[in-house]
Design a protein around this motif. Structure first.
Motif, mmCIF file in Angstrom:
data_model
loop_
_atom_site.group_PDB
_atom_site.id
_atom_site.type_symbol
_atom_site.label_atom_id
_atom_site.label_comp_id
_atom_site.label_asym_id
_atom_site.label_seq_id
_atom_site.Cartn_x
_atom_site.Cartn_y
_atom_site.Cartn_z
ATOM 1 N N ARG A 6 -15.884 -86.886 77.124
ATOM 2 C CA ARG A 6 -14.979 -87.578 76.195
ATOM 3 C C ARG A 6 -13.566 -87.617 76.759
ATOM 4 O O ARG A 6 -13.052 -86.591 77.206
ATOM 5 C CB ARG A 6 -14.984 -86.855 74.838
ATOM 6 C CG ARG A 6 -16.356 -86.905 74.187
ATOM 7 C CD ARG A 6 -16.428 -86.142 72.871
ATOM 8 N NE ARG A 6 -17.797 -86.183 72.386
ATOM 9 C CZ ARG A 6 -18.285 -87.195 71.647
ATOM 10 N NH1 ARG A 6 -17.496 -88.188 71.289
ATOM 11 N NH2 ARG A 6 -19.555 -87.192 71.278
ATOM 12 N N THR A 8 -9.756 -88.867 75.710
ATOM 13 C CA THR A 8 -8.850 -89.380 74.683
ATOM 14 C C THR A 8 -7.635 -90.010 75.346
ATOM 15 O O THR A 8 -7.063 -89.438 76.277
ATOM 16 C CB THR A 8 -8.375 -88.229 73.774
ATOM 17 O OG1 THR A 8 -9.523 -87.632 73.163
ATOM 18 C CG2 THR A 8 -7.421 -88.733 72.700
ATOM 19 N N VAL A 36 -18.386 -92.143 80.402
ATOM 20 C CA VAL A 36 -17.283 -91.687 79.550
ATOM 21 C C VAL A 36 -17.385 -92.307 78.157
ATOM 22 O O VAL A 36 -17.844 -93.430 77.989
ATOM 23 C CB VAL A 36 -15.904 -92.054 80.154
ATOM 24 C CG1 VAL A 36 -15.651 -91.304 81.454
ATOM 25 C CG2 VAL A 36 -15.753 -93.554 80.375
ATOM 26 N N ILE A 37 -16.923 -91.516 77.182
ATOM 27 C CA ILE A 37 -16.706 -92.042 75.829
ATOM 28 C C ILE A 37 -15.204 -92.067 75.630
ATOM 29 O O ILE A 37 -14.538 -91.026 75.760
ATOM 30 C CB ILE A 37 -17.373 -91.137 74.774
ATOM 31 C CG1 ILE A 37 -18.894 -91.117 74.987
ATOM 32 C CG2 ILE A 37 -17.014 -91.595 73.360
ATOM 33 C CD1 ILE A 37 -19.617 -90.058 74.161
ATOM 34 N N GLN A 39 -11.924 -92.216 73.421
ATOM 35 C CA GLN A 39 -11.498 -91.937 72.044
ATOM 36 C C GLN A 39 -10.021 -92.317 71.967
ATOM 37 O O GLN A 39 -9.164 -91.627 72.504
ATOM 38 C CB GLN A 39 -11.750 -90.462 71.722
ATOM 39 C CG GLN A 39 -13.211 -90.077 72.009
ATOM 40 C CD GLN A 39 -13.660 -88.744 71.436
ATOM 41 O OE1 GLN A 39 -14.853 -88.567 71.197
ATOM 42 N NE2 GLN A 39 -12.757 -87.807 71.216
ATOM 43 N N VAL A 69 -14.207 -94.960 70.496
ATOM 44 C CA VAL A 69 -13.753 -94.607 69.147
ATOM 45 C C VAL A 69 -12.339 -95.155 68.994
ATOM 46 O O VAL A 69 -11.514 -95.000 69.898
ATOM 47 C CB VAL A 69 -13.743 -93.066 68.991
ATOM 48 C CG1 VAL A 69 -13.132 -92.650 67.654
ATOM 49 C CG2 VAL A 69 -15.156 -92.502 69.158
ATOM 50 N N LYS A 79 -11.444 -84.892 68.876
ATOM 51 C CA LYS A 79 -12.670 -84.147 68.590
ATOM 52 C C LYS A 79 -13.512 -83.959 69.855
ATOM 53 O O LYS A 79 -13.927 -84.942 70.484
ATOM 54 C CB LYS A 79 -13.465 -84.904 67.499
ATOM 55 C CG LYS A 79 -14.751 -84.235 67.073
ATOM 56 C CD LYS A 79 -14.487 -83.072 66.128
ATOM 57 C CE LYS A 79 -15.783 -82.372 65.758
ATOM 58 N NZ LYS A 79 -15.591 -80.920 65.594
ATOM 59 N N ASP A 80 -13.710 -82.698 70.215
ATOM 60 C CA ASP A 80 -14.563 -82.329 71.364
ATOM 61 C C ASP A 80 -14.124 -82.962 72.685
ATOM 62 O O ASP A 80 -14.921 -83.055 73.631
ATOM 63 C CB ASP A 80 -16.037 -82.701 71.105
ATOM 64 C CG ASP A 80 -16.602 -81.950 69.907
ATOM 65 O OD1 ASP A 80 -16.186 -80.798 69.680
ATOM 66 O OD2 ASP A 80 -17.437 -82.540 69.188
ATOM 67 N N THR A 81 -12.880 -83.386 72.757
ATOM 68 C CA THR A 81 -12.472 -84.135 73.952
ATOM 69 C C THR A 81 -12.349 -83.227 75.166
ATOM 70 O O THR A 81 -11.962 -82.062 75.065
ATOM 71 C CB THR A 81 -11.168 -84.918 73.702
ATOM 72 O OG1 THR A 81 -11.064 -85.937 74.692
ATOM 73 C CG2 THR A 81 -9.923 -84.042 73.771
ATOM 74 N N ASN A 82 -12.694 -83.790 76.328
ATOM 75 C CA ASN A 82 -12.632 -83.059 77.597
ATOM 76 C C ASN A 82 -11.375 -83.377 78.398
ATOM 77 O O ASN A 82 -10.901 -82.561 79.184
ATOM 78 C CB ASN A 82 -13.860 -83.407 78.444
ATOM 79 C CG ASN A 82 -15.156 -83.176 77.703
ATOM 80 O OD1 ASN A 82 -15.798 -84.126 77.246
ATOM 81 N ND2 ASN A 82 -15.538 -81.928 77.532
#
Ligand code: NAI
Length: 327
Positions: A6, A8, A36-37, A39, A69, A79-82
């Motif tokens: 994740r 952001t 990757v996601i 956010q 997101v 949230k839970d970001t790396n």
């Protein structure tokens, strides 16, 4: 295939965001094998613009983009970001005093620091780009007491890259032939690009340049005032080069530098006479997902003066936000 991580990005609908998101999604930051996601955090009025940017991300059909997101809530964005790239900041508007600017950004970075503290992955790597970057990183770090201080960094990489490029031009060599560049201090015109340890194609940079006056009176101010020169020429602040520097910073931190020195704004441990707890541009190497300070460098009188001047500015900024630093 790897599990997605994740990432952001705050201020995602801004200028830098527009250069940054597409490169992260294409794998330039974390590697061409790392899904990757994204956010993305924006302030409420900019959510419609953010939606447009996300439509363009969709239209790229990036193979590595595993999700997006969009939110105006830091607790969702972090949230839970790396990896957290804190780009969004309050720009200085007309008639705004320095104190008001520090205050407005203080509000943003206390909230985001707390959210990181509460919901991010415990090994989250945080890069603060939004200005004043060092002091915003200081505020975020102090607002996240449960996270290790080494997780918080400020962006000096654009200054580092500018210093490389100017030296390459002067010496007629390629940037890839330059090693051991350092930019000490604040991301501001007081920064100190230090070429004493640099080698250019295997030769010491100071000897190769052999022009002390050029170094002091042209090189240092050119690097320090490059941001203003871009605004003057383009009518807008540097964005693509800032995004590029953010990519370089995070990629090197995550994937390692193979012994090469890079500049990161990091929390001082007291080395080099920089008081513990100040976020200061320093030479580091990265390996195994961690940065490590380059230690034991000699500081001569000229360097001491320059390093103290940029420290003085950072100390004043810190004093201006003391009430936000807790404890
Ligand atoms: P911009 O004004 O185009 O974009 C900033 C975005 O941040 C806007 O979309 C805005 O809505 C958003 N934003 C503001 N407050 C926010 C908050 N609380 N949460 C989430 N988003 C928020 O600015 P640009 O050109 O993208 O630059 C961003 C920052 O980066 C500025 O502070 C700039 O001074 C700084 N910068 C730092 C550099 C460095 O080397 N450290 C280099 C270049 C720029």
């Amino acid at each position: 295939t790897k599990a997605p991580v994740r990432v952001t990005v705050t201020g995602a609908a801004g200028q830098i965001g527009y250069s940054l998101l597409f490169r992260i999604a294409s794998g330039e930051m974390l590697g061409k094998d790392q899904p990757v996601i994204l956010q993305l955090l924006e302030i409420t009025p900019s959510l419609p613009a953010l939606k447009g940017v996300v439509m363009e991300l969709e239209d790229c059909a990036f193979p590595l983009l595993a999700g997006v997101v969009q939110t105006d809530d830091p607790n969702i964005a972090f949230k839970d970001t790396n990896y957290a790239l804190l780009v969004g900041a309050r720009p200085r508007s007309k008639g705004m005093e320095r104190k008001d600017l520090l205050e407005a950004n203080g509000a943003i970075f206390t909230v985001q620091g707390r959210a990181l503290n509460d919901v991010a992955a415990r090994d989250v790597k945080v890069l603060v780009v939004g200005n004043p970057a060092n002091t915003n990183a200081l505020i975020a770090m102090n607002s996240a007491p449960d996270l290790p201080r080494q997780n918080f960094t400020a962006m000096l990489r654009l200054d580092h890259n500018r210093a490389l490029s100017q030296l390459a031009t002067r010496t007629g060599k390629a940037v890839t032939e330059i090693e051991k560049m350092i930019v000490w201090g604040n991301h501001s015109p007081t920064m100190y690009p230090d070429i004493r340890f640099c080698s250019v194609a295997g030769q010491n940079a100071v000897g190769l340049v052999n022009d002390e006056a050029w170094y002091r009176d042209t090189y240092i101010p050119t690097v320090g005032k490059r941001g203003a020169a871009i605004i003057e020429a383009r009518g807008l602040s540097s964005a693509a080069s800032a995004a590029n520097a953010a990519i370089d910073h995070m990629r090197d931190w995550a994937l390692g530098t193979n012994g090469k020195w890079v500049t990161m704004g990091v929390c001082s441990d007291g080395s080099y006479g920089i008081p513990e707890g100040i976020i200061y541009g320093m030479p580091v190497t990265c390996a195994g997902g961690k940065w490590e300070l380059v230690k034991g460098l000699e500081i001569d009188a000229f360097s001491r003066e320059k390093m103290d001047a940029t420290l003085q500015e950072l100390t004043e900024e810190r004093d201006g936000v003391k009430h936000l630093l807790g404890k």
